[in-house]
Write an enzyme that holds these catalytic residues in place. Structure first.
Site, PDB file in Angstrom:
ATOM      1  N   LEU A 123       2.678   4.791   4.184  1.00 15.08           N
ATOM      2  CA  LEU A 123       3.746   5.579   3.563  1.00 15.08           C
ATOM      3  C   LEU A 123       3.413   5.998   2.128  1.00 15.08           C
ATOM      4  O   LEU A 123       3.163   5.151   1.263  1.00 15.08           O
ATOM      5  CB  LEU A 123       5.048   4.760   3.559  1.00 15.08           C
ATOM      6  CG  LEU A 123       6.297   5.506   3.134  1.00 15.08           C
ATOM      7  CD1 LEU A 123       6.616   6.646   4.092  1.00 15.08           C
ATOM      8  CD2 LEU A 123       7.478   4.562   3.004  1.00 15.08           C
ATOM      9  N   ASP A 124       3.400   7.320   1.913  1.00 14.78           N
ATOM     10  CA  ASP A 124       3.185   7.892   0.584  1.00 14.78           C
ATOM     11  C   ASP A 124       1.866   7.448  -0.042  1.00 14.78           C
ATOM     12  O   ASP A 124       1.728   7.473  -1.275  1.00 14.78           O
ATOM     13  CB  ASP A 124       4.353   7.519  -0.349  1.00 14.78           C
ATOM     14  CG  ASP A 124       5.666   8.039   0.202  1.00 14.78           C
ATOM     15  OD1 ASP A 124       6.686   7.380   0.009  1.00 14.78           O
ATOM     16  OD2 ASP A 124       5.645   9.084   0.878  1.00 14.78           O
ATOM     17  N   GLU A 125       0.879   7.078   0.789  1.00 17.39           N
ATOM     18  CA  GLU A 125      -0.427   6.660   0.252  1.00 17.39           C
ATOM     19  C   GLU A 125      -1.559   7.525   0.780  1.00 17.39           C
ATOM     20  O   GLU A 125      -2.725   7.177   0.650  1.00 17.39           O
ATOM     21  CB  GLU A 125      -0.679   5.178   0.580  1.00 17.39           C
ATOM     22  CG  GLU A 125       0.290   4.240  -0.127  1.00 17.39           C
ATOM     23  CD  GLU A 125      -0.102   2.770   0.037  1.00 17.39           C
ATOM     24  OE1 GLU A 125      -0.984   2.470   0.868  1.00 17.39           O
ATOM     25  OE2 GLU A 125       0.472   1.930  -0.676  1.00 17.39           O
ATOM     26  N   LEU A 140       3.008   9.258  -7.855  1.00 16.59           N
ATOM     27  CA  LEU A 140       2.356   8.143  -7.156  1.00 16.59           C
ATOM     28  C   LEU A 140       1.127   7.684  -7.956  1.00 16.59           C
ATOM     29  O   LEU A 140       0.511   8.478  -8.659  1.00 16.59           O
ATOM     30  CB  LEU A 140       1.961   8.608  -5.752  1.00 16.59           C
ATOM     31  CG  LEU A 140       3.114   8.842  -4.770  1.00 16.59           C
ATOM     32  CD1 LEU A 140       2.603   9.436  -3.461  1.00 16.59           C
ATOM     33  CD2 LEU A 140       3.912   7.577  -4.512  1.00 16.59           C
ATOM     34  N   GLY A 180       7.997   5.142  -1.331  1.00 17.62           N
ATOM     35  CA  GLY A 180       9.142   4.891  -0.430  1.00 17.62           C
ATOM     36  C   GLY A 180      10.403   5.600  -0.880  1.00 17.62           C
ATOM     37  O   GLY A 180      10.368   6.591  -1.608  1.00 17.62           O
TER      38      GLY A 180
END
Ligand SMILES: Nc1nc2c(c(=O)[nH]1)N[C@@H](CN(C=O)c1ccc(C(=O)N[C@@H](CCC(=O)O)C(=O)O)cc1)CN2
Length: 290
Positions: A233-235, A202, A207
């Protein structure tokens, strides 16, 4: 109350606005309570007006002062320096729940390390929306809760999981390639207590299907990111990342297979640091005293 007879290893995490005198005040307080500091690490974002973070491990001999009394008397220091702080006993095992879908490599890495005594944690339960890992989990003597998830049943399924987590007094959960987006209700119930392993470096490829996106992009590195789960999401705050070299000869499937190694190692490192109280979250970032 029973007299304490053994030395206790205590961990203290501190974050506050930086100013002179914090380390002196805390170390003097601990000295005056008979504690012996065995490890200390600190970090300041900016000595002038920045944030200050510290992690101290200390031994508290019996009779000198009870752990509860120490915590109570520390409140005065905390108020004087406007500290956010957490004090915990090193030998108090955290309870970890694991969520998994179909892919088992991250789950098995955690179970192998736990069985080998490398993760000082209890695993009261595993939750999954698939049944294919049930036998492997139960072979470790760990209860496996199959909770299928569909678009129509997502809310009820999540509530079942929340109930299981609360009934088992779970301290934190790990999404070991659990392929369901958790609702804000779920996330809000356990702030910074859910660790996810995302199968990309990341912020690249957030996603679903990151390896397909990596293949299309022609990346020369693939990676994995362990982070706390938030509604974005994923942050969420990144705890650990790692990468692996790749090249034009890798298909999407070969990227996926190669990626499994970096995913499971990255997740295990992040879980270890969380278990050992080595992670402080501030804003959407972390300080990891590794
Ligand atoms: N609230 C959050 N939930 C989750 C996060 C997060 O950061 N915040 N991370 C994901 C993990 N993840 C990638 O690492 C991921 C998993 C699943 C999906 C997705 O689109 N899932 C679909 C269903 C897919 C299926 O049924 O197979 C969905 O939930 O609608 C995207 C990213 C874990 N959860």
């Amino acid at each position: 109350m029973l007299k304490e007879t053994t030395t206790k290893r205590v961990r203290l995490l501190v974050s506050c606005k930086d100013r002179a005198g914090i380390v002196s005040a805390i170390s003097t307080f601990l000295y005056n309570h008979g504690a012996n500091i065995v490890q200390s690490d600190q970090y300041s974002t900016d000595p002038i007006g920045g944030m200050f973070f510290m992690r101290i491990e200390f031994d508290l001999p019996p009779k000198k002062s009870s752990f509860e009394k120490l915590k109570e008397e520390f409140i005065e220091i905390a108020e004087n320096f406007y500290l956010d702080w957490k004090m915990s006993l090193a030998n108090q095992k955290k309870k970890m729940a694991i969520f998994v879908s179909k892919e088992d490599h991250c789950l098995m890495e955690l179970l192998w390390k736990w069985k080998a005594g490398e993760l000082n944690v209890d695993i009261p339960l595993v939750i999954s929306n698939h049944t294919n890992n049930q036998q492997a989990v139960e072979a470790y003597g760990i209860p496996y809760h199959y909770i299928p998830v569909t678009k129509d049943t997502k809310q009820q399924s999540e509530q079942k999981a929340i109930n299981l987590i609360k009934e088992a007094n779970i301290d934190f959960s790990v999404l070991a390639r659990y392929m369901q987006i958790l609702s804000p209700t779920f996330v809000q119930a356990f702030p910074h207590q859910i660790i996810n392993i995302h199968h990309s470096f990341l912020p690249a490829f957030i996603g679903a299907n990151p390896y397909a996106k990596a293949f299309e992009r022609g990346v020369k590195l693939i990676g994995a990111t362990a982070h706390y789960v938030t509604n974005d999401l994923d942050e969420g705050p990144i705890i650990e990342q790692d990468v692996l070299r790749a090249n034009h000869r890798y298909s999407t499937e070969q990227l996926r297979v190669a990626g499994r190694n970096v995913e499971r190692i990255t997740l295990a490192r992040a879980v270890q640091w969380h278990i050992n109280d080595q992670v402080i979250v501030y804003g959407n970032k972390t300080v990891v005293f590794s």
